[in-house]
Design an enzyme around this catalytic site. Structure first.
Site, PDB file in Angstrom:
ATOM      1  N   VAL A 103      67.531  43.048  31.021  1.00  0.00           N
ATOM      2  CA  VAL A 103      66.504  42.279  31.711  1.00  0.00           C
ATOM      3  C   VAL A 103      65.194  43.070  31.768  1.00  0.00           C
ATOM      4  O   VAL A 103      64.259  42.680  32.446  1.00  0.00           O
ATOM      5  CB  VAL A 103      66.980  41.911  33.135  1.00  0.00           C
ATOM      6  CG1 VAL A 103      68.193  40.977  33.080  1.00  0.00           C
ATOM      7  CG2 VAL A 103      67.321  43.162  33.957  1.00  0.00           C
ATOM      8  N   HIS A 119      70.538  37.296  29.852  1.00  0.00           N
ATOM      9  CA  HIS A 119      70.790  37.484  31.291  1.00  0.00           C
ATOM     10  C   HIS A 119      69.491  37.403  32.103  1.00  0.00           C
ATOM     11  O   HIS A 119      69.461  37.836  33.255  1.00  0.00           O
ATOM     12  CB  HIS A 119      71.512  38.811  31.560  1.00  0.00           C
ATOM     13  CG  HIS A 119      72.954  38.806  31.122  1.00  0.00           C
ATOM     14  ND1 HIS A 119      73.699  39.956  30.995  1.00  0.00           N
ATOM     15  CD2 HIS A 119      73.787  37.788  30.776  1.00  0.00           C
ATOM     16  CE1 HIS A 119      74.936  39.641  30.588  1.00  0.00           C
ATOM     17  NE2 HIS A 119      75.004  38.331  30.442  1.00  0.00           N
ATOM     18  N   CYS A 127      62.498  30.220  42.971  1.00  0.00           N
ATOM     19  CA  CYS A 127      62.587  29.823  44.380  1.00  0.00           C
ATOM     20  C   CYS A 127      63.970  29.235  44.655  1.00  0.00           C
ATOM     21  O   CYS A 127      64.437  28.360  43.926  1.00  0.00           O
ATOM     22  CB  CYS A 127      61.492  28.822  44.733  1.00  0.00           C
ATOM     23  SG  CYS A 127      61.578  28.294  46.454  1.00  0.00           S
ATOM     24  N   CYS A 147      58.168  32.043  48.125  1.00  0.00           N
ATOM     25  CA  CYS A 147      57.566  31.104  47.175  1.00  0.00           C
ATOM     26  C   CYS A 147      56.155  30.727  47.620  1.00  0.00           C
ATOM     27  O   CYS A 147      55.947  30.354  48.779  1.00  0.00           O
ATOM     28  CB  CYS A 147      58.448  29.870  47.085  1.00  0.00           C
ATOM     29  SG  CYS A 147      57.797  28.543  46.065  1.00  0.00           S
ATOM     30  N   GLU A 213      80.617  55.961  23.449  1.00  0.00           N
ATOM     31  CA  GLU A 213      81.977  55.767  23.961  1.00  0.00           C
ATOM     32  C   GLU A 213      82.634  54.573  23.266  1.00  0.00           C
ATOM     33  O   GLU A 213      81.949  53.611  22.929  1.00  0.00           O
ATOM     34  CB  GLU A 213      81.936  55.457  25.465  1.00  0.00           C
ATOM     35  CG  GLU A 213      81.231  56.496  26.314  1.00  0.00           C
ATOM     36  CD  GLU A 213      81.971  57.821  26.348  1.00  0.00           C
ATOM     37  OE1 GLU A 213      83.206  57.800  26.170  1.00  0.00           O
ATOM     38  OE2 GLU A 213      81.315  58.858  26.540  1.00  0.00           O
TER      39      GLU A 213
HETATM   40  C1  BJW Z   1      74.775  54.107  25.107  1.00  0.00           C
HETATM   41  C2  BJW Z   1      73.848  55.068  25.379  1.00  0.00           C
HETATM   42  C3  BJW Z   1      72.973  55.369  24.355  1.00  0.00           C
HETATM   43  C4  BJW Z   1      74.996  54.862  27.128  1.00  0.00           C
HETATM   44  N1  BJW Z   1      73.069  54.732  23.194  1.00  0.00           N
HETATM   45  N2  BJW Z   1      74.861  53.485  23.943  1.00  0.00           N
HETATM   46  C5  BJW Z   1      86.124  35.610  30.277  1.00  0.00           C
HETATM   47  C6  BJW Z   1      87.053  36.574  30.593  1.00  0.00           C
HETATM   48  C7  BJW Z   1      86.972  37.281  31.791  1.00  0.00           C
HETATM   49  C8  BJW Z   1      85.945  37.046  32.690  1.00  0.00           C
HETATM   50  C9  BJW Z   1      85.017  36.082  32.386  1.00  0.00           C
HETATM   51  C10 BJW Z   1      85.117  35.374  31.191  1.00  0.00           C
HETATM   52  N3  BJW Z   1      84.065  34.521  31.134  1.00  0.00           N
HETATM   53  C11 BJW Z   1      83.316  34.670  32.251  1.00  0.00           C
HETATM   54  C12 BJW Z   1      83.870  35.630  33.036  1.00  0.00           C
HETATM   55  C13 BJW Z   1      83.342  36.093  34.367  1.00  0.00           C
HETATM   56  C14 BJW Z   1      82.193  37.079  34.245  1.00  0.00           C
HETATM   57  C15 BJW Z   1      82.705  38.301  33.502  1.00  0.00           C
HETATM   58  O1  BJW Z   1      82.410  38.533  32.363  1.00  0.00           O
HETATM   59  N4  BJW Z   1      83.484  39.140  34.185  1.00  0.00           N
HETATM   60  C16 BJW Z   1      84.025  40.350  33.559  1.00  0.00           C
HETATM   61  C17 BJW Z   1      83.300  41.574  34.110  1.00  0.00           C
HETATM   62  C18 BJW Z   1      85.502  40.395  33.827  1.00  0.00           C
HETATM   63  N5  BJW Z   1      81.038  36.501  33.593  1.00  0.00           N
HETATM   64  C19 BJW Z   1      80.152  35.764  34.242  1.00  0.00           C
HETATM   65  O2  BJW Z   1      80.301  35.535  35.435  1.00  0.00           O
HETATM   66  C20 BJW Z   1      78.967  35.210  33.487  1.00  0.00           C
HETATM   67  N6  BJW Z   1      78.828  33.846  33.790  1.00  0.00           N
HETATM   68  C21 BJW Z   1      79.665  32.908  33.335  1.00  0.00           C
HETATM   69  O3  BJW Z   1      80.531  33.144  32.533  1.00  0.00           O
HETATM   70  O4  BJW Z   1      79.435  31.670  33.822  1.00  0.00           O
HETATM   71  C22 BJW Z   1      80.342  30.619  33.514  1.00  0.00           C
HETATM   72  C23 BJW Z   1      79.896  29.408  34.282  1.00  0.00           C
HETATM   73  C24 BJW Z   1      79.724  28.220  33.617  1.00  0.00           C
HETATM   74  C25 BJW Z   1      79.324  27.073  34.340  1.00  0.00           C
HETATM   75  C26 BJW Z   1      79.070  27.171  35.702  1.00  0.00           C
HETATM   76  C27 BJW Z   1      79.217  28.378  36.354  1.00  0.00           C
HETATM   77  C28 BJW Z   1      79.641  29.499  35.649  1.00  0.00           C
HETATM   78  C29 BJW Z   1      77.670  35.843  33.954  1.00  0.00           C
HETATM   79  C30 BJW Z   1      77.568  37.289  33.644  1.00  0.00           C
HETATM   80  C31 BJW Z   1      76.237  37.840  34.205  1.00  0.00           C
HETATM   81  C32 BJW Z   1      76.143  39.358  34.104  1.00  0.00           C
HETATM   82  N7  BJW Z   1      75.040  39.791  34.892  1.00  0.00           N
HETATM   83  C33 BJW Z   1      74.675  41.211  34.875  1.00  0.00           C
HETATM   84  C34 BJW Z   1      73.468  41.397  35.850  1.00  0.00           C
HETATM   85  C35 BJW Z   1      72.181  40.874  35.223  1.00  0.00           C
HETATM   86  C36 BJW Z   1      71.018  41.036  36.096  1.00  0.00           C
HETATM   87  C37 BJW Z   1      70.612  42.476  36.315  1.00  0.00           C
HETATM   88  O5  BJW Z   1      70.371  43.247  35.357  1.00  0.00           O
HETATM   89  O6  BJW Z   1      70.507  42.854  37.475  1.00  0.00           O
HETATM   90  O7  BJW Z   1      74.322  41.607  33.567  1.00  0.00           O
HETATM   91  S1  BJW Z   1      76.017  42.289  35.294  1.00  0.00           S
HETATM   92  C38 BJW Z   1      75.575  43.552  34.163  1.00  0.00           C
HETATM   93  O8  BJW Z   1      76.561  43.685  33.103  1.00  0.00           O
HETATM   94  C39 BJW Z   1      74.303  43.062  33.479  1.00  0.00           C
HETATM   95  C40 BJW Z   1      74.500  43.522  32.082  1.00  0.00           C
HETATM   96  O9  BJW Z   1      73.666  42.766  31.207  1.00  0.00           O
HETATM   97  C41 BJW Z   1      75.953  43.293  31.869  1.00  0.00           C
HETATM   98  C42 BJW Z   1      76.546  44.087  30.724  1.00  0.00           C
HETATM   99  O10 BJW Z   1      76.435  45.442  30.951  1.00  0.00           O
HETATM  100  P1  BJW Z   1      76.086  46.427  29.755  1.00  0.00           P
HETATM  101  O11 BJW Z   1      74.736  46.098  29.244  1.00  0.00           O
HETATM  102  O12 BJW Z   1      77.181  46.415  28.769  1.00  0.00           O
HETATM  103  O13 BJW Z   1      75.951  47.819  30.493  1.00  0.00           O
HETATM  104  P2  BJW Z   1      77.099  48.902  30.853  1.00  0.00           P
HETATM  105  O14 BJW Z   1      76.510  49.842  31.835  1.00  0.00           O
HETATM  106  O15 BJW Z   1      78.339  48.232  31.229  1.00  0.00           O
HETATM  107  O16 BJW Z   1      77.372  49.659  29.490  1.00  0.00           O
HETATM  108  C43 BJW Z   1      76.431  50.540  28.904  1.00  0.00           C
HETATM  109  C44 BJW Z   1      77.026  51.037  27.604  1.00  0.00           C
HETATM  110  O17 BJW Z   1      76.043  51.810  26.931  1.00  0.00           O
HETATM  111  C45 BJW Z   1      78.246  51.948  27.786  1.00  0.00           C
HETATM  112  O18 BJW Z   1      79.263  51.517  26.885  1.00  0.00           O
HETATM  113  C46 BJW Z   1      77.742  53.336  27.372  1.00  0.00           C
HETATM  114  O19 BJW Z   1      78.734  54.119  26.721  1.00  0.00           O
HETATM  115  C47 BJW Z   1      76.648  52.981  26.414  1.00  0.00           C
HETATM  116  N8  BJW Z   1      75.576  53.961  26.283  1.00  0.00           N
HETATM  117  N9  BJW Z   1      74.081  55.545  26.696  1.00  0.00           N
HETATM  118  C48 BJW Z   1      74.064  53.788  23.042  1.00  0.00           C
HETATM  119  N10 BJW Z   1      72.032  56.341  24.537  1.00  0.00           N
HETATM  120 ZN    ZN Z   2      59.616  27.032  46.472  1.00  0.00          ZN
END
Ligand code: BJW
Ligand code: ZN
Length: 237
Positions: A103, A119, A127, A147, A213
């Site tokens: 983001v 995301h 709002c 808002c 990793e």
């Molecule tokens: C390096 C490095 C370097 C370090 N070079 N690499 C199916 C199965 C199971 C669960 C679900 C499923 N489908 C849906 C779900 C539920 C849920 C989910 O996935 N849960 C799991 C955790 C179990 N998903 C949702 O709820 C999603 N919504 C949804 O499915 O809605 C369905 C729906 C339909 C209709 C009506 C209602 C609902 C939404 C998911 C939203 C995620 N939001 C966040 C916050 C965003 C806002 C913010 O930034 O504040 O997104 S959570 C957070 O995780 C953020 C990230 O984008 C996201 C992923 O994280 P990311 O980017 O992978 O970061 P890290 O820290 O985890 O990893 C970093 C990596 O970098 C590591 O591997 C390091 O090794 C590496 N690294 N240095 C290269 N230099």
């Molecule tokens: Zn408003």
């Protein structure tokens, strides 16, 4: 050139419709903390527990303070060689697509015209009463921000757990996966769905991963580069 970079260059050069998927790790070398690493902590809160509708409902001020802190960090962050390499790579491949879970806006800042920010963005607010959405770059924000139209509580324009992803963005991502001839996954732990499921939609495309990793995607990868993305890609820029 060393063998890993040679192999990576050969695989990526061959693709015409690459799907590039990035996560927080791609911005780590720009000084933006990841979610699940040791640096994913803020005032002893885990990032994953703050990025939820429940946390916002319970304490909007606390969640806004976290987003305000993140906005101030990201405001001074600059794209690193990983962002720049991806931008250059996709500039030469108009049928390719970048889907980022980040983001922070750093892909855009590196000159990529049309990233899919699946995301949402730290720089938009919505709002909770009238639904109006706007860009808001104030630092610091008044907490909690309200808002301008109706005085309702604003929330960050991001996607929290349990919330649907923006439909148009998800559709672009799914379509790109279906036609991709390469999937390159950079800096994501690949545990958050639906993004973690995108590579599986690209049936015959080779999967290449850059991450220090291993991740749940690693076993399916044709080539996993165990390195920091910026460091690895800098000589290829
Ligand atoms: C390096 C490095 C370097 C370090 N070079 N690499 C199916 C199965 C199971 C669960 C679900 C499923 N489908 C849906 C779900 C539920 C849920 C989910 O996935 N849960 C799991 C955790 C179990 N998903 C949702 O709820 C999603 N919504 C949804 O499915 O809605 C369905 C729906 C339909 C209709 C009506 C209602 C609902 C939404 C998911 C939203 C995620 N939001 C966040 C916050 C965003 C806002 C913010 O930034 O504040 O997104 S959570 C957070 O995780 C953020 C990230 O984008 C996201 C992923 O994280 P990311 O980017 O992978 O970061 P890290 O820290 O985890 O990893 C970093 C990596 O970098 C590591 O591997 C390091 O090794 C590496 N690294 N240095 C290269 N230099
Ligand atoms: Zn408003």
């Amino acid at each position: 050139m060393d063998p890993d970079r040679k192999r990576f260059s050969r695989l990526t050069a061959a693709a015409l419709r690459p799907l590039v998927i990035t996560g927080a790790g791609v911005s780590a070398e720009s000084g933006v903390p990841t979610f699940r690493g040791v640096d994913g902590l803020w005032r002893s809160h885990r990032a994953e527990t703050l990025a939820t509708p429940g946390a916002f409902a319970a304490d909007p001020g606390l969640v806004w303070e976290w987003y305000d802190w993140r906005r101030s960090r990201v405001a001074t962050a600059r794209p690193n060689p990983a962002h720049r390499w991806i931008t250059g790579y996709l500039a030469e491949r108009p049928s390719g697509l970048l889907v980022t879970q980040n983001v922070d806006g750093l892909h855009r800042l590196s000159g990529l015209p049309d990233p899919v920010e699946i995301h949402g963005s730290l720089w938009t607010v919505r709002c909770t009463v009238c639904g109006a959405e706007a860009e808001d770059r104030r630092i610091p924000l008044p907490i909690p921000p309200r808002c301008a139209g109706c005085g309702g509580l604003l929330r960050p324009g991001v996607v929290w757990f349990g919330e649907p992803l923006p439909a148009a963005a998800l559709e672009r991502a799914v379509t790109a996966a279906a036609v991709a001839d390469l999937v390159l996954v950079v800096g994501t732990s690949a545990v958050v769905y639906p993004v973690a499921g995108l590579p599986a939609l690209a049936r015959d495309a080779p999967l290449v991963e850059i991450n220090p990793e291993p991740t749940p995607l690693s076993p399916a990868a044709m080539f996993a580069v165990r390195a920091r993305a910026g460091e690895f890609l800098a000589p290829l820029c």
